[in-house]
Motif scaffolding. Structure first.
Motif, short mmCIF file in Angstrom:
data_model
loop_
_atom_site.label_atom_id
_atom_site.label_comp_id
_atom_site.label_asym_id
_atom_site.label_seq_id
_atom_site.Cartn_x
_atom_site.Cartn_y
_atom_site.Cartn_z
N UNK A 78 33.71 -96.79 17.17
CA UNK A 78 34.27 -95.46 17.13
C UNK A 78 33.18 -94.39 17.23
N UNK A 79 33.54 -93.18 17.56
CA UNK A 79 32.57 -92.10 17.68
C UNK A 79 32.74 -91.11 16.53
N UNK A 80 31.66 -90.42 16.22
CA UNK A 80 31.68 -89.45 15.14
C UNK A 80 32.56 -88.27 15.53
N UNK A 81 33.38 -87.77 14.61
CA UNK A 81 34.26 -86.63 14.92
C UNK A 81 33.50 -85.30 14.91
N UNK A 82 32.73 -85.07 15.95
CA UNK A 82 31.86 -83.90 15.99
C UNK A 82 32.62 -82.59 15.85
N UNK A 83 33.69 -82.44 16.63
CA UNK A 83 34.40 -81.16 16.65
C UNK A 83 34.98 -80.82 15.29
N UNK A 84 35.62 -81.79 14.62
CA UNK A 84 36.19 -81.52 13.31
C UNK A 84 35.11 -81.25 12.28
N UNK A 85 33.97 -81.92 12.43
CA UNK A 85 32.86 -81.69 11.51
C UNK A 85 32.36 -80.25 11.62
N UNK A 86 32.13 -79.80 12.85
CA UNK A 86 31.64 -78.44 13.05
C UNK A 86 32.68 -77.41 12.62
N UNK A 87 33.96 -77.72 12.86
CA UNK A 87 35.02 -76.80 12.45
C UNK A 87 35.04 -76.65 10.93
N UNK A 88 34.80 -77.75 10.23
CA UNK A 88 34.77 -77.71 8.77
C UNK A 88 33.58 -76.90 8.26
N UNK A 89 32.44 -77.02 8.94
CA UNK A 89 31.27 -76.23 8.53
C UNK A 89 31.54 -74.73 8.68
N UNK A 90 32.20 -74.35 9.76
CA UNK A 90 32.53 -72.94 9.97
C UNK A 90 33.54 -72.46 8.93
N UNK A 91 34.52 -73.30 8.60
CA UNK A 91 35.52 -72.93 7.62
C UNK A 91 34.90 -72.72 6.25
N UNK A 92 33.88 -73.49 5.92
CA UNK A 92 33.18 -73.30 4.65
C UNK A 92 32.55 -71.91 4.59
N UNK A 93 31.97 -71.47 5.71
CA UNK A 93 31.37 -70.14 5.75
C UNK A 93 32.44 -69.05 5.61
N UNK A 94 33.58 -69.27 6.25
CA UNK A 94 34.64 -68.28 6.19
C UNK A 94 35.24 -68.20 4.78
N UNK A 95 35.37 -69.34 4.11
CA UNK A 95 35.98 -69.35 2.78
C UNK A 95 35.11 -68.65 1.75
N UNK A 96 33.78 -68.77 1.88
CA UNK A 96 32.92 -68.09 0.89
C UNK A 96 32.44 -66.73 1.38
#
Length: 496
Positions: A78-96
């Protein structure tokens, strides 16, 4: 049951060589073959009798892995879920509330500090209050003429690195002028002061045998990056605290190479360091001083060389880093020091060797700016409360409110003052950073203060009582200057 094969191996060995182990023995492992068969065909399979380590084990002792265990096994291939990972990093910035949305601002070169803001699709006239173009030199007619002339004579770009494309007379002339400005033997140009700080500290720390670095805790990210990348022993002393530096230098033998790195004007608080004390203590213990004058060059001293010139400390500053991108109104960074040290950095610093050099237009514009500033440095005063520097921080302490004040000021009042949130400042120290220039008139300032007051109350912020020590009104919490244990507290300095 525990795998009799893996249990004989260390966890480190398994972690490092698991791909080889899986390739060599995976086909005979009942767990792996079961999961693989289920993954590829949807059916369960795998013959546990094929396991070479369980061949002599009684069938009654062999148990199939539970469904939970099988589902928990990593699916090979399987491959690493790059897009969801990056989306989660951006969401962390938006939440704080530390996610940054860049304002679309087009500056007016004929009417500094005016600009046009187009973030909402229209052209809104605004006044820029937060630019680092501290003297408006980017819009000076003499600077613009020098840039135009260089463009026609030499083109837009430098053509590559100085090592490959050649060393132009413009670059050498600017380096000579910068060295002279700081009373040093030589200077070296970089594409930015971030690169200058990062590359110089890294290169020197790696070159000096057994080097230790002593770094002010308030240092810029570029200095921290160079120190961290060098991986040499580092010691962090309290911001602008000579006594703490003294205590830390005592822990390292005087014969060991040492670099003490700090800034003169802190970019976020506007505090000015006790330069003479820091240099004296550093030299008492045999250390080199690396002094960042980025927010001071062009503004302080008789010729604009910075706090070092103003305080007559240039001979005690071993390495000075500065920028062409703030008071000089251009782009680029540099260091100035003795010729041998500069030649060492020039010969070993990857950030200099492998980066395309500054274009001739930039170099010509910077030279013109320095010449103009030497003739008449500052014609108007700066409002500098509550610090003695030109930077006015307005602390809010909440990232969401800080961004809201900035946005409302821009959208409804036409004042652009950027919100400064984490990681530029620590969490809880979010602020608006004001940098008035001689071109911000008294009328502009009066209008800005009135509009800020209105917006401040509109978003729910309140004023506190005046500081009991200096009686100056504060926007965030009562000042404790009377019992303040922060060395060189700006409020204390102003009060004195």
């Amino acid at each position: 049951m525990t795998c009799p094969f893996l249990s004989q191996l260390s966890s480190t060995y398994v972690r490092n060589y698991w791909p080889i182990l899986m390739k060599s023995y995976g086909a005979n492992c009942p767990v792996v073959t079961t999961v693989a068969a289920k993954f590829h065909s949807g059916s369960e399979g795998g013959d546990v009798t094929k396991c070479p380590f369980l061949a002599e084990t009684k069938p009654s002792l062999i148990k199939e892995a539970s469904r939970e265990l099988r589902d928990d096994v990593i699916r090979i291939g399987g491959t690493f879920p790059y897009e969801s990972f990056f989306r989660e990093q951006i969401m962390r910035k938006k939440k704080d509330h530390s996610y940054r949305v860049f304002k679309k601002v087009n500056r007016n070169a004929t009417k500094f500090p005016s600009a046009i803001e187009t973030s909402r699709g229209d052209n809104t006239p605004i006044t820029v209050w937060c630019a680092n173009d501290y003297l408006g030199m980017s819009c000076h007619p003499g600077v613009k003429e020098a840039v135009k002339a260089a463009l026609e004579a030499h083109g837009a770009g430098a053509g590559g690195t100085r090592n490959i494309s050649g060393n132009s007379a413009l670059h050498e002339a600017l380096e000579s002028e910068l060295a002279s400005l700081h009373h040093k033997e030589a200077a070296l140009l970089f594409t930015s002061c971030y690169v200058a700080n990062d590359s110089t500290l890294y290169t020197l720390a790696k070159a000096l045998p057994g080097c230790h670095i002593f770094s002010d805790e308030g240092n810029h990210a570029s200095m921290i990056q160079g120190i961290r990348n060098s991986q040499v022993p580092k010691h962090i002393f309290r911001h602008n605290d000579p006594h703490h530096l003294y205590e830390q230098l005592q822990t390292v033998d005087r014969s060991v190479p040492k670099i003490v790195a700090f800034e003169t004007v802190h970019s976020m608080t506007g505090a000015i360091c006790p330069l003479e004390d820091l240099c004296r203590i550093s030299h008492d213990f045999g250390a080199l001083t690396f002094v960042d004058e980025v927010h001071a060059v062009g503004l302080y001293g008789e010729h604009g060389a910075g706090i070092g010139e103003r305080d007559n400390q240039l001979p005690h500053m071993d390495i000075i880093s500065g920028t062409l991108g703030k008071a000089f109104g251009n782009i680029g960074g540099y260091i100035a020091a003795d010729a041998t040290l500069i030649d060492t950095v020039r010969s070993y610093a990857a950030g200099f060797i492998f980066t395309t050099s500054l274009p001739p237009t930039v170099v010509a514009g910077a030279r013109a700016s320095i010449a103009i500033l030497k003739k008449k440095l500052i014609e108007f005063g700066f409002p500098v409360e509550p610090t003695k520097s030109h930077i006015i921080p307005i602390r809010i302490g909440d990232p969401q409110l800080c961004t809201k004040v900035s946005d409302v000021l821009l959208k409804t009042k036409g004042h652009y003052i950027q919100a400064i949130n984490y990681p530029t400042v620590r969490r809880g120290e979010e602020k608006l950073r004001l940098a008035p220039t001689p071109h911000h008139t008294k009328i502009m300032m009066d209008e800005f203060v009135a509009d800020l007051l209105e917006v401040w109350h509109a978003v729910g912020l309140k004023h506190s009582e005046p500081c009991h020590y200096c009686r100056r009104p504060l926007l965030q919490g009562p000042c404790q200057s009377g019992t303040c244990d922060i060395p060189n507290c700006p409020q204390l300095i102003v009060a004195n």
